[in-house]
Design a protein around this motif. Sequence first.
Motif, PDB file in Angstrom:
ATOM      1  N   ILE A   1       0.861  -1.180   0.000  1.00 43.34           N
ATOM      2  CA  ILE A   1       0.000   0.000   0.000  1.00 43.34           C
ATOM      3  C   ILE A   1       0.901   1.234   0.000  1.00 43.34           C
ATOM      4  CG2 ILE A   1      -1.912  -1.156   1.186  1.00 43.34           C
ATOM      5  CD1 ILE A   1      -1.101   0.601   3.679  1.00 43.34           C
ATOM      6  N   ASN A   2       0.367   2.345  -0.480  1.00 44.63           N
ATOM      7  CA  ASN A   2       1.145   3.581  -0.460  1.00 44.63           C
ATOM      8  C   ASN A   2       0.443   4.708   0.289  1.00 44.63           C
ATOM      9  OD1 ASN A   2      -0.644   3.507  -2.711  1.00 44.63           O
ATOM     10  ND2 ASN A   2       0.408   5.237  -3.644  1.00 44.63           N
ATOM     11  N   TRP A   3      -0.766   4.449   0.800  1.00 44.33           N
ATOM     12  CA  TRP A   3      -1.462   5.474   1.595  1.00 44.33           C
ATOM     13  C   TRP A   3      -2.563   4.788   2.378  1.00 44.33           C
ATOM     14  CZ3 TRP A   3      -5.751   8.221   3.004  1.00 44.33           C
ATOM     15  CH2 TRP A   3      -5.547   9.525   3.460  1.00 44.33           C
ATOM     16  N   VAL A   4      -2.684   5.166   3.647  1.00 46.67           N
ATOM     17  CA  VAL A   4      -3.794   4.687   4.472  1.00 46.67           C
ATOM     18  C   VAL A   4      -4.167   5.796   5.440  1.00 46.67           C
ATOM     19  CG1 VAL A   4      -2.209   3.504   6.076  1.00 46.67           C
ATOM     20  CG2 VAL A   4      -4.634   2.897   6.069  1.00 46.67           C
ATOM     21  N   GLY A   5      -5.444   6.092   5.511  1.00 49.78           N
ATOM     22  CA  GLY A   5      -5.859   7.145   6.429  1.00 49.78           C
ATOM     23  C   GLY A   5      -7.347   7.390   6.379  1.00 49.78           C
ATOM     24  N   PHE A   6      -7.703   8.533   6.947  1.00 52.28           N
ATOM     25  CA  PHE A   6      -9.106   8.849   7.165  1.00 52.28           C
ATOM     26  C   PHE A   6      -9.457  10.220   6.616  1.00 52.28           C
ATOM     27  CE2 PHE A   6      -7.753   5.860  10.366  1.00 52.28           C
ATOM     28  CZ  PHE A   6      -8.748   4.911  10.302  1.00 52.28           C
ATOM     29  N   TYR A   7     -10.682  10.314   6.157  1.00 54.07           N
ATOM     30  CA  TYR A   7     -11.316  11.590   5.844  1.00 54.07           C
ATOM     31  C   TYR A   7     -12.549  11.686   6.731  1.00 54.07           C
ATOM     32  CZ  TYR A   7      -8.422  12.518   1.763  1.00 54.07           C
ATOM     33  OH  TYR A   7      -7.362  12.794   0.935  1.00 54.07           O
TER      34      TYR A   7
ATOM     35  N   ASP B   1      -9.650   5.189   3.965  1.00 56.20           N
ATOM     36  CA  ASP B   1      -9.200   5.161   2.579  1.00 56.20           C
ATOM     37  C   ASP B   1      -7.825   4.495   2.518  1.00 56.20           C
ATOM     38  OD1 ASP B   1      -8.733   5.712  -0.131  1.00 56.20           O
ATOM     39  OD2 ASP B   1      -8.162   7.794   0.235  1.00 56.20           O
ATOM     40  N   ILE B   2      -7.678   3.498   1.652  1.00 54.97           N
ATOM     41  CA  ILE B   2      -6.393   2.820   1.482  1.00 54.97           C
ATOM     42  C   ILE B   2      -6.099   2.727  -0.008  1.00 54.97           C
ATOM     43  CG2 ILE B   2      -5.010   0.782   2.006  1.00 54.97           C
ATOM     44  CD1 ILE B   2      -7.071   0.098   4.207  1.00 54.97           C
TER      45      ILE B   2
ATOM     46  N   ILE C   1      -9.420   1.041  -1.801  1.00 53.14           N
ATOM     47  CA  ILE C   1     -10.605   0.590  -1.079  1.00 53.14           C
ATOM     48  C   ILE C   1     -10.972   1.683  -0.087  1.00 53.14           C
ATOM     49  CG2 ILE C   1      -9.303  -0.726   0.663  1.00 53.14           C
ATOM     50  CD1 ILE C   1     -11.714  -2.773   0.562  1.00 53.14           C
ATOM     51  N   VAL C   2     -12.266   1.980  -0.018  1.00 49.82           N
ATOM     52  CA  VAL C   2     -12.771   3.014   0.879  1.00 49.82           C
ATOM     53  C   VAL C   2     -13.958   2.438   1.645  1.00 49.82           C
ATOM     54  CG1 VAL C   2     -13.753   5.329   1.080  1.00 49.82           C
ATOM     55  CG2 VAL C   2     -12.027   4.857  -0.675  1.00 49.82           C
TER      56      VAL C   2
ATOM     57  N   LEU D   1     -15.531  15.910   2.653  1.00 50.75           N
ATOM     58  CA  LEU D   1     -14.684  15.065   3.487  1.00 50.75           C
ATOM     59  C   LEU D   1     -13.374  15.819   3.661  1.00 50.75           C
ATOM     60  CD1 LEU D   1     -15.312  11.651   1.715  1.00 50.75           C
ATOM     61  CD2 LEU D   1     -16.177  12.340   3.958  1.00 50.75           C
ATOM     62  N   ILE D   2     -12.943  15.981   4.910  1.00 50.86           N
ATOM     63  CA  ILE D   2     -11.722  16.712   5.234  1.00 50.86           C
ATOM     64  C   ILE D   2     -10.660  15.714   5.682  1.00 50.86           C
ATOM     65  CG2 ILE D   2     -10.714  18.575   6.625  1.00 50.86           C
ATOM     66  CD1 ILE D   2     -12.996  19.514   4.811  1.00 50.86           C
ATOM     67  N   LEU D   3      -9.444  15.902   5.187  1.00 47.89           N
ATOM     68  CA  LEU D   3      -8.330  15.026   5.522  1.00 47.89           C
ATOM     69  C   LEU D   3      -8.154  14.896   7.030  1.00 47.89           C
ATOM     70  CD1 LEU D   3      -5.861  13.415   4.442  1.00 47.89           C
ATOM     71  CD2 LEU D   3      -4.574  15.565   4.559  1.00 47.89           C
ATOM     72  N   GLY D   4      -8.008  13.660   7.477  1.00 50.31           N
ATOM     73  CA  GLY D   4      -7.760  13.365   8.883  1.00 50.31           C
ATOM     74  C   GLY D   4      -6.416  12.672   9.028  1.00 50.31           C
ATOM     75  N   PRO D   5      -6.188  11.993  10.140  1.00 52.93           N
ATOM     76  CA  PRO D   5      -4.930  11.285  10.361  1.00 52.93           C
ATOM     77  C   PRO D   5      -4.665  10.259   9.255  1.00 52.93           C
ATOM     78  CG  PRO D   5      -6.135  11.453  12.412  1.00 52.93           C
ATOM     79  CD  PRO D   5      -7.057  11.916  11.328  1.00 52.93           C
ATOM     80  N   PHE D   6      -3.394  10.169   8.818  1.00 50.64           N
ATOM     81  CA  PHE D   6      -3.030   9.254   7.752  1.00 50.64           C
ATOM     82  C   PHE D   6      -1.557   8.911   7.808  1.00 50.64           C
ATOM     83  CE2 PHE D   6      -2.027  13.369   5.990  1.00 50.64           C
ATOM     84  CZ  PHE D   6      -0.893  13.169   5.220  1.00 50.64           C
ATOM     85  N   GLN D   7      -1.178   7.916   7.005  1.00 47.54           N
ATOM     86  CA  GLN D   7       0.207   7.503   6.799  1.00 47.54           C
ATOM     87  C   GLN D   7       0.443   7.514   5.292  1.00 47.54           C
ATOM     88  OE1 GLN D   7       2.293   6.075   9.533  1.00 47.54           O
ATOM     89  NE2 GLN D   7       0.716   7.072  10.739  1.00 47.54           N
ATOM     90  N   GLY D   8       1.444   8.249   4.842  1.00 43.56           N
ATOM     91  CA  GLY D   8       1.740   8.308   3.419  1.00 43.56           C
ATOM     92  C   GLY D   8       2.116   9.709   2.994  1.00 43.56           C
ATOM     93  N   LEU D   9       2.146   9.925   1.690  1.00 42.92           N
ATOM     94  CA  LEU D   9       2.475  11.232   1.135  1.00 42.92           C
ATOM     95  C   LEU D   9       1.350  12.229   1.399  1.00 42.92           C
ATOM     96  CD1 LEU D   9       3.943  10.164  -2.335  1.00 42.92           C
ATOM     97  CD2 LEU D   9       5.201  10.919  -0.307  1.00 42.92           C
ATOM     98  N   PRO D  10       1.650  13.537   1.360  1.00 41.90           N
ATOM     99  CA  PRO D  10       0.591  14.535   1.508  1.00 41.90           C
ATOM    100  C   PRO D  10      -0.561  14.233   0.544  1.00 41.90           C
ATOM    101  CG  PRO D  10       2.716  15.613   1.502  1.00 41.90           C
ATOM    102  CD  PRO D  10       2.967  14.167   1.159  1.00 41.90           C
ATOM    103  N   ALA D  11      -1.775  14.540   0.986  1.00 40.92           N
ATOM    104  CA  ALA D  11      -2.968  14.131   0.247  1.00 40.92           C
ATOM    105  C   ALA D  11      -3.907  15.309   0.011  1.00 40.92           C
ATOM    106  CB  ALA D  11      -3.689  13.041   1.040  1.00 40.92           C
ATOM    107  N   CYS D  12      -4.906  15.065  -0.809  1.00 42.99           N
ATOM    108  CA  CYS D  12      -5.963  16.048  -1.037  1.00 42.99           C
ATOM    109  C   CYS D  12      -6.594  16.374   0.311  1.00 42.99           C
ATOM    110  CB  CYS D  12      -7.029  15.467  -1.953  1.00 42.99           C
ATOM    111  SG  CYS D  12      -6.409  14.876  -3.533  1.00 42.99           S
ATOM    112  N   VAL D  13      -6.835  17.649   0.553  1.00 43.95           N
ATOM    113  CA  VAL D  13      -7.377  18.059   1.846  1.00 43.95           C
ATOM    114  C   VAL D  13      -8.902  17.983   1.866  1.00 43.95           C
ATOM    115  CG1 VAL D  13      -7.554  19.982   3.484  1.00 43.95           C
ATOM    116  CG2 VAL D  13      -5.390  19.515   2.342  1.00 43.95           C
ATOM    117  N   ARG D  14      -9.560  18.385   0.780  1.00 46.06           N
ATOM    118  CA  ARG D  14     -11.024  18.413   0.748  1.00 46.06           C
ATOM    119  C   ARG D  14     -11.544  17.616  -0.437  1.00 46.06           C
ATOM    120  NH1 ARG D  14     -13.052  22.514   4.021  1.00 46.06           N
ATOM    121  NH2 ARG D  14     -11.392  23.717   4.977  1.00 46.06           N
ATOM    122  N   ILE D  15     -12.510  16.758  -0.166  1.00 50.23           N
ATOM    123  CA  ILE D  15     -13.159  15.979  -1.216  1.00 50.23           C
ATOM    124  C   ILE D  15     -14.666  16.196  -1.099  1.00 50.23           C
ATOM    125  CG2 ILE D  15     -13.603  13.658  -2.111  1.00 50.23           C
ATOM    126  CD1 ILE D  15     -10.880  12.809  -0.950  1.00 50.23           C
TER     127      ILE D  15
END
Length: 159
Positions: free
Chosen positions: A50-56, A131-132, A116-117, A63-77
């Motif tokens: 995997i290359n990203w796992v976290g929460f919105y 979100d993974i 997968i979400v 949906l606002i970016l929450g805690p995650f592991q990985g590269l910087p991500a989209c902030v608002r969806i």
Amino acid sequence: MFHVEQYKGKKAEDYKLVTKQLKALLEDEQDQIANLANASALLNQFLDTINWVGFYVKKGNELILGPFQGLPACVRIPMGRGVCGTAAQNQKTERVADVHLFPGHIACDSASQSEIVVPIMKNGEVFGVLDIDSPIKERFDEVDQQCLEEFVKVLEKHI
């Protein structure tokens, strides 16, 4: 100190172990940010390829970016957009074998190939999503989906 057990069984058995570890991490802690942060770190340590796992987290119609592991991500969806917004709006897990074939996919990381979400519910409403992303097409199967849905059910009790 929290001890991480080694994973070496079959996938479903390993997921049961990681879900058991989540319960131990969440025990007696009600802070949402802390619990989401530990859950993302636990999944990041557990899941391979995997290359990203976290929460919105849902706020209004986004949906606002929450805690995650990985590269910087989209902030608002926006709700209904991309894999995350679609899963949240439909309150249903989205398992996407090839994100490039998903209508309206939002590419936060060009390396992502599959995703997968899993929606997170609180009091009958969408709280947010898990979100993974993976750099491999068709990374997630039915076992991943079922076990991640169980993982989220445990998490829902502590948010």
